[in-house]
Design an enzyme around this catalytic site. Structure first.
Site, PDB file in Angstrom:
ATOM      1  NE  ARG A  66      -3.834  -1.969   0.182  1.00 12.97           N
ATOM      2  CZ  ARG A  66      -5.004  -2.093  -0.820  1.00 12.97           C
ATOM      3  NH1 ARG A  66      -4.776  -1.101  -1.944  1.00 12.97           N
ATOM      4  NH2 ARG A  66      -5.684  -2.882  -0.545  1.00 12.97           N
ATOM      5  CD  GLU A  95     -12.856  -7.267  -5.384  1.00 11.87           C
ATOM      6  OE1 GLU A  95     -11.685  -7.713  -5.269  1.00 11.87           O
ATOM      7  OE2 GLU A  95     -13.298  -6.741  -6.344  1.00 11.87           O
ATOM      8  CD  GLU A  99      -8.653  -8.917  -3.571  1.00  8.63           C
ATOM      9  OE1 GLU A  99      -8.324  -9.210  -2.289  1.00  8.63           O
ATOM     10  OE2 GLU A  99      -8.557  -7.791  -3.898  1.00  8.63           O
ATOM     11  CD  GLU A 147      -6.138  -6.515  -7.436  1.00  5.70           C
ATOM     12  OE1 GLU A 147      -6.322  -6.845  -8.484  1.00  5.70           O
ATOM     13  OE2 GLU A 147      -7.042  -6.126  -6.541  1.00  5.70           O
TER      14      GLU A 147
END
Length: 213
Positions: A66, A95, A99, A147
């Site tokens: 992040r 999601e 993911e 990602e």
């Protein structure tokens, strides 16, 4: 105890910047005493997060860089709501598949929150997903940016609770979701709302014009 939707009159609005996800705006607001104040904030589409537990009460998590906080954070599967009318449960199911390649047979709502209400309009719904099974990634999904560098880890709910209280985990969706799951576990999750429960706070954001069309 309940938060109450309330909108003080906005006398003017100025868009300071348009981003890919959020809009930075400044409002002039009329206060109840007749004065005015100026507030800068981000208009955000909202998001969902998932605490997905297997039969051994282990949660599946991702570790993601992040940039604003210069940390690689441990986080639950999560993602943006694409538009104001998107079904949060459908988004959460997407999601979870994108993911971590999982589907869930049981969905409940753990908690709803405003992530940072003093500066951003983001509302987040955190789900509890159980009865997990493998799922294919949705067609057209390609991991990009942060990602593309994510990895997947599993941790017990007890270990996550200890890490949160010890200050070792910082993602707000994870922190609130794990704490809520720890409380809800006391009655076997019987007190949780169903996965398709109404989300009144998000509806109020839509009525205030703070969500994308």
């Amino acid at each position: 105890m309940a938060d109450v939707p309330l909108a003080w009159p906005v006398t003017s609005t100025r868009v300071l910047a348009e981003g890919h996800v959020a809009t930075f705006a400044e409002d002039e607001v009329r206060t109840p005493d007749g004065g005015t104040m100026h507030r800068e904030y981000l208009r955000h589409p909202g998001a969902v997060g998932i605490i997905a537990l297997d039969d051994a009460a282990r949660a599946v998590l991702v570790r993601q860089y992040r940039h604003p906080v210069r940390h690689r954070l441990t986080e639950p599967p999560a993602g943006l709501l694409d538009h104001a009318g998107e079904d949060p449960l459908v988004a959460a199911q997407r999601e979870l598949a994108e993911e971590v390649g999982l589907a869930a047979g049981r969905w409940d709502v753990l908690v709803d929150l405003f992530s940072t209400p003093g500066i951003i309009s983001e509302g987040i719904r955190v789900f509890l997903a159980r009865d997990l099974s493998p799922a294919a990634r949705p067609d057209g999904f390609t991991a990009e940016g942060e990602e593309a560098d994510m990895d997947t880890v599993w941790a017990s709910l007890d270990d996550l609770l200890a890490a949160v209280l010890d200050g070792r985990l910082h993602n707000p969706t994870l922190v609130t979701g794990v704490l809520a799951a720890g409380v809800a576990r006391r009655d076997g999750y019987a007190s949780l709302r169903p996965g398709d429960a109404p989300w009144p706070a998000r509806a109020s954001l839509a009525e205030a014009g703070l969500l994308p069309g």
